[in-house]
Scaffold this motif. Sequence first.
Motif, PDB file in Angstrom:
ATOM      1  N   PRO A  86     -49.885  17.652   6.005  1.00  0.00           N
ATOM      2  CA  PRO A  86     -48.482  17.523   5.595  1.00  0.00           C
ATOM      3  C   PRO A  86     -47.866  16.231   6.132  1.00  0.00           C
ATOM      4  CG  PRO A  86     -48.661  19.012   7.475  1.00  0.00           C
ATOM      5  CD  PRO A  86     -50.065  18.641   7.095  1.00  0.00           C
ATOM      6  N   VAL A  87     -46.957  15.656   5.362  1.00  0.00           N
ATOM      7  CA  VAL A  87     -46.115  14.570   5.866  1.00  0.00           C
ATOM      8  C   VAL A  87     -45.027  15.216   6.721  1.00  0.00           C
ATOM      9  CG1 VAL A  87     -44.504  12.734   5.193  1.00  0.00           C
ATOM     10  CG2 VAL A  87     -46.552  13.172   3.803  1.00  0.00           C
ATOM     11  N   TRP A  88     -44.807  14.685   7.936  1.00  0.00           N
ATOM     12  CA  TRP A  88     -43.789  15.246   8.837  1.00  0.00           C
ATOM     13  C   TRP A  88     -42.399  14.948   8.292  1.00  0.00           C
ATOM     14  CZ3 TRP A  88     -43.489  18.651  12.567  1.00  0.00           C
ATOM     15  CH2 TRP A  88     -42.381  18.655  13.410  1.00  0.00           C
ATOM     16  N   GLY A 117     -52.717  21.013   2.649  1.00  0.00           N
ATOM     17  CA  GLY A 117     -53.180  22.235   3.310  1.00  0.00           C
ATOM     18  C   GLY A 117     -54.534  22.721   2.827  1.00  0.00           C
ATOM     19  N   ASP A 118     -55.057  22.110   1.764  1.00  0.00           N
ATOM     20  CA  ASP A 118     -56.358  22.518   1.231  1.00  0.00           C
ATOM     21  C   ASP A 118     -57.437  21.523   1.678  1.00  0.00           C
ATOM     22  OD1 ASP A 118     -58.232  23.987  -0.134  1.00  0.00           O
ATOM     23  OD2 ASP A 118     -57.508  23.484  -2.150  1.00  0.00           O
ATOM     24  N   ALA A 119     -58.697  21.833   1.386  1.00  0.00           N
ATOM     25  CA  ALA A 119     -59.817  20.954   1.750  1.00  0.00           C
ATOM     26  C   ALA A 119     -60.910  21.063   0.697  1.00  0.00           C
ATOM     27  CB  ALA A 119     -60.383  21.340   3.116  1.00  0.00           C
ATOM     28  N   LYS A 120     -61.600  19.943   0.452  1.00  0.00           N
ATOM     29  CA  LYS A 120     -62.711  19.895  -0.517  1.00  0.00           C
ATOM     30  C   LYS A 120     -63.801  18.977   0.027  1.00  0.00           C
ATOM     31  CE  LYS A 120     -59.916  20.681  -4.657  1.00  0.00           C
ATOM     32  NZ  LYS A 120     -59.566  20.182  -6.008  1.00  0.00           N
ATOM     33  N   ALA A 121     -65.059  19.306  -0.262  1.00  0.00           N
ATOM     34  CA  ALA A 121     -66.178  18.527   0.289  1.00  0.00           C
ATOM     35  C   ALA A 121     -66.788  17.606  -0.750  1.00  0.00           C
ATOM     36  CB  ALA A 121     -67.254  19.478   0.814  1.00  0.00           C
ATOM     37  N   THR A 122     -67.279  16.463  -0.272  1.00  0.00           N
ATOM     38  CA  THR A 122     -68.136  15.567  -1.065  1.00  0.00           C
ATOM     39  C   THR A 122     -69.346  15.234  -0.193  1.00  0.00           C
ATOM     40  OG1 THR A 122     -67.191  13.510  -0.206  1.00  0.00           O
ATOM     41  CG2 THR A 122     -66.156  14.440  -2.191  1.00  0.00           C
ATOM     42  N   PRO A 123     -70.387  14.638  -0.805  1.00  0.00           N
ATOM     43  CA  PRO A 123     -71.448  14.065   0.031  1.00  0.00           C
ATOM     44  C   PRO A 123     -70.876  12.931   0.889  1.00  0.00           C
ATOM     45  CG  PRO A 123     -72.132  14.206  -2.291  1.00  0.00           C
ATOM     46  CD  PRO A 123     -70.661  14.492  -2.252  1.00  0.00           C
ATOM     47  N   PHE A 134     -63.525  16.325  13.630  1.00  0.00           N
ATOM     48  CA  PHE A 134     -62.175  16.258  13.027  1.00  0.00           C
ATOM     49  C   PHE A 134     -61.396  15.069  13.596  1.00  0.00           C
ATOM     50  CE2 PHE A 134     -61.256  20.410  10.968  1.00  0.00           C
ATOM     51  CZ  PHE A 134     -62.316  21.170  11.398  1.00  0.00           C
ATOM     52  N   PRO A 135     -60.643  14.364  12.757  1.00  0.00           N
ATOM     53  CA  PRO A 135     -59.647  13.435  13.291  1.00  0.00           C
ATOM     54  C   PRO A 135     -58.356  14.228  13.564  1.00  0.00           C
ATOM     55  CG  PRO A 135     -59.585  13.329  10.909  1.00  0.00           C
ATOM     56  CD  PRO A 135     -60.617  14.402  11.270  1.00  0.00           C
ATOM     57  N   ALA A 136     -57.384  13.570  14.171  1.00  0.00           N
ATOM     58  CA  ALA A 136     -56.087  14.220  14.439  1.00  0.00           C
ATOM     59  C   ALA A 136     -55.251  14.137  13.158  1.00  0.00           C
ATOM     60  CB  ALA A 136     -55.392  13.542  15.609  1.00  0.00           C
ATOM     61  N   ILE A 137     -55.480  15.130  12.287  1.00  0.00           N
ATOM     62  CA  ILE A 137     -54.894  15.155  10.938  1.00  0.00           C
ATOM     63  C   ILE A 137     -53.360  15.032  11.003  1.00  0.00           C
ATOM     64  CG2 ILE A 137     -54.626  16.587   8.853  1.00  0.00           C
ATOM     65  CD1 ILE A 137     -57.266  18.053   9.826  1.00  0.00           C
ATOM     66  N   SER A 138     -52.815  14.195  10.147  1.00  0.00           N
ATOM     67  CA  SER A 138     -51.358  13.996   9.956  1.00  0.00           C
ATOM     68  C   SER A 138     -50.661  13.216  11.070  1.00  0.00           C
ATOM     69  CB  SER A 138     -50.606  15.342   9.769  1.00  0.00           C
ATOM     70  OG  SER A 138     -50.733  15.821   8.459  1.00  0.00           O
ATOM     71  N   THR A 139     -51.358  12.864  12.145  1.00  0.00           N
ATOM     72  CA  THR A 139     -50.642  12.256  13.284  1.00  0.00           C
ATOM     73  C   THR A 139     -50.507  10.739  13.180  1.00  0.00           C
ATOM     74  OG1 THR A 139     -52.606  11.944  14.649  1.00  0.00           O
ATOM     75  CG2 THR A 139     -51.475  14.064  14.831  1.00  0.00           C
ATOM     76  N   ILE A 169     -50.133   7.891   9.806  1.00  0.00           N
ATOM     77  CA  ILE A 169     -49.160   7.491   8.785  1.00  0.00           C
ATOM     78  C   ILE A 169     -48.237   8.665   8.423  1.00  0.00           C
ATOM     79  CG2 ILE A 169     -48.947   6.632   6.406  1.00  0.00           C
ATOM     80  CD1 ILE A 169     -51.909   5.475   6.919  1.00  0.00           C
ATOM     81  N   TYR A 170     -48.732   9.893   8.461  1.00  0.00           N
ATOM     82  CA  TYR A 170     -47.937  11.057   8.065  1.00  0.00           C
ATOM     83  C   TYR A 170     -46.964  11.519   9.152  1.00  0.00           C
ATOM     84  CZ  TYR A 170     -50.442  11.717   3.624  1.00  0.00           C
ATOM     85  OH  TYR A 170     -50.952  11.566   2.351  1.00  0.00           O
ATOM     86  N   GLY A 171     -47.058  10.956  10.367  1.00  0.00           N
ATOM     87  CA  GLY A 171     -45.984  11.090  11.355  1.00  0.00           C
ATOM     88  C   GLY A 171     -45.844  12.398  12.101  1.00  0.00           C
ATOM     89  N   TYR A 172     -46.856  13.266  12.075  1.00  0.00           N
ATOM     90  CA  TYR A 172     -46.743  14.563  12.776  1.00  0.00           C
ATOM     91  C   TYR A 172     -46.765  14.308  14.288  1.00  0.00           C
ATOM     92  CZ  TYR A 172     -46.990  19.666  12.559  1.00  0.00           C
ATOM     93  OH  TYR A 172     -46.698  21.013  12.610  1.00  0.00           O
ATOM     94  N   PRO A 173     -45.826  14.873  15.063  1.00  0.00           N
ATOM     95  CA  PRO A 173     -45.839  14.649  16.520  1.00  0.00           C
ATOM     96  C   PRO A 173     -47.178  15.090  17.120  1.00  0.00           C
ATOM     97  CG  PRO A 173     -43.793  15.693  15.833  1.00  0.00           C
ATOM     98  CD  PRO A 173     -44.699  15.707  14.630  1.00  0.00           C
ATOM     99  N   ALA A 174     -47.777  14.211  17.911  1.00  0.00           N
ATOM    100  CA  ALA A 174     -49.168  14.412  18.346  1.00  0.00           C
ATOM    101  C   ALA A 174     -49.350  15.660  19.209  1.00  0.00           C
ATOM    102  CB  ALA A 174     -49.659  13.173  19.081  1.00  0.00           C
ATOM    103  N   ALA A 175     -48.385  15.966  20.078  1.00  0.00           N
ATOM    104  CA  ALA A 175     -48.547  17.131  20.963  1.00  0.00           C
ATOM    105  C   ALA A 175     -48.520  18.427  20.153  1.00  0.00           C
ATOM    106  CB  ALA A 175     -47.456  17.143  22.030  1.00  0.00           C
ATOM    107  N   ASP A 176     -47.576  18.522  19.227  1.00  0.00           N
ATOM    108  CA  ASP A 176     -47.500  19.723  18.381  1.00  0.00           C
ATOM    109  C   ASP A 176     -48.757  19.847  17.523  1.00  0.00           C
ATOM    110  OD1 ASP A 176     -45.002  20.169  19.393  1.00  0.00           O
ATOM    111  OD2 ASP A 176     -43.939  19.320  17.684  1.00  0.00           O
ATOM    112  N   ALA A 177     -49.224  18.721  16.998  1.00  0.00           N
ATOM    113  CA  ALA A 177     -50.418  18.745  16.156  1.00  0.00           C
ATOM    114  C   ALA A 177     -51.645  19.175  16.962  1.00  0.00           C
ATOM    115  CB  ALA A 177     -50.642  17.370  15.527  1.00  0.00           C
ATOM    116  N   ALA A 178     -51.738  18.744  18.212  1.00  0.00           N
ATOM    117  CA  ALA A 178     -52.879  19.121  19.061  1.00  0.00           C
ATOM    118  C   ALA A 178     -52.874  20.630  19.319  1.00  0.00           C
ATOM    119  CB  ALA A 178     -52.831  18.351  20.382  1.00  0.00           C
TER     120      ALA A 178
END
Length: 183
Positions: free
Chosen positions: A81-83, A58-64, A115-120, A122-131
Amino acid sequence: MPQIEAVLGDITREETDAIVNAANSSLRGGGGVDGAIHRAAGPELARAGAMLGGCKTGDAKATPAFRLDPPVKHVIHTVGPVWRGGGDGEPELLASCYRRCLEVADEVGARSVSFPAISTGIYGYPAADAARIAVGTLTSTPTGVERIRLVAFDEATRDLLAAELARDVGSGPAGNPDGFAER
Ligand code: ADP
């Protein structure tokens, strides 16, 4: 509110000020989009990530962005999150990812973010809910970011994101009536 579009593509080819990485908590690289970004940015990215001391879900950090080409200034790493069925705080954590990415973008002065579709994956989040969460959070979080690209790796995800964007336009107070079905 930023201008938001849903596109089909490879996020490592984006030309925005920052790209978001769906990372794991070690920030040292992994599979999926994380692996693609690390390959494109070079080994410096894992070294920079390791120095940040990890990242909570749920957090985020930046690098170059190191060797990313086209040149991007920042990689904003977020841990989705992992679903586990939806009852374990997954929606709040996914919303937090999008919100924290915008906050970090503001901190580093990025005006355009992909942005990519975060968690959708390997982490298995259902794509419609994530969108729905992606668009809902990005349109309701105050930010200096002016342009957002939601970069989907497959057409189904792109279509889900585009449908959420169309719904959002239609439902706003200054809504575009064309966004509604004819009645
Ligand atoms: P997570 O572990 O957060 O689920 P994944 O990398 O497995 O992360 O998947 C997140 C999303 O990123 C998926 O929709 C996947 O198809 C997509 N994806 C994978 N590679 C790329 C890429 N190069 N550019 C954009 N999206 C990608």
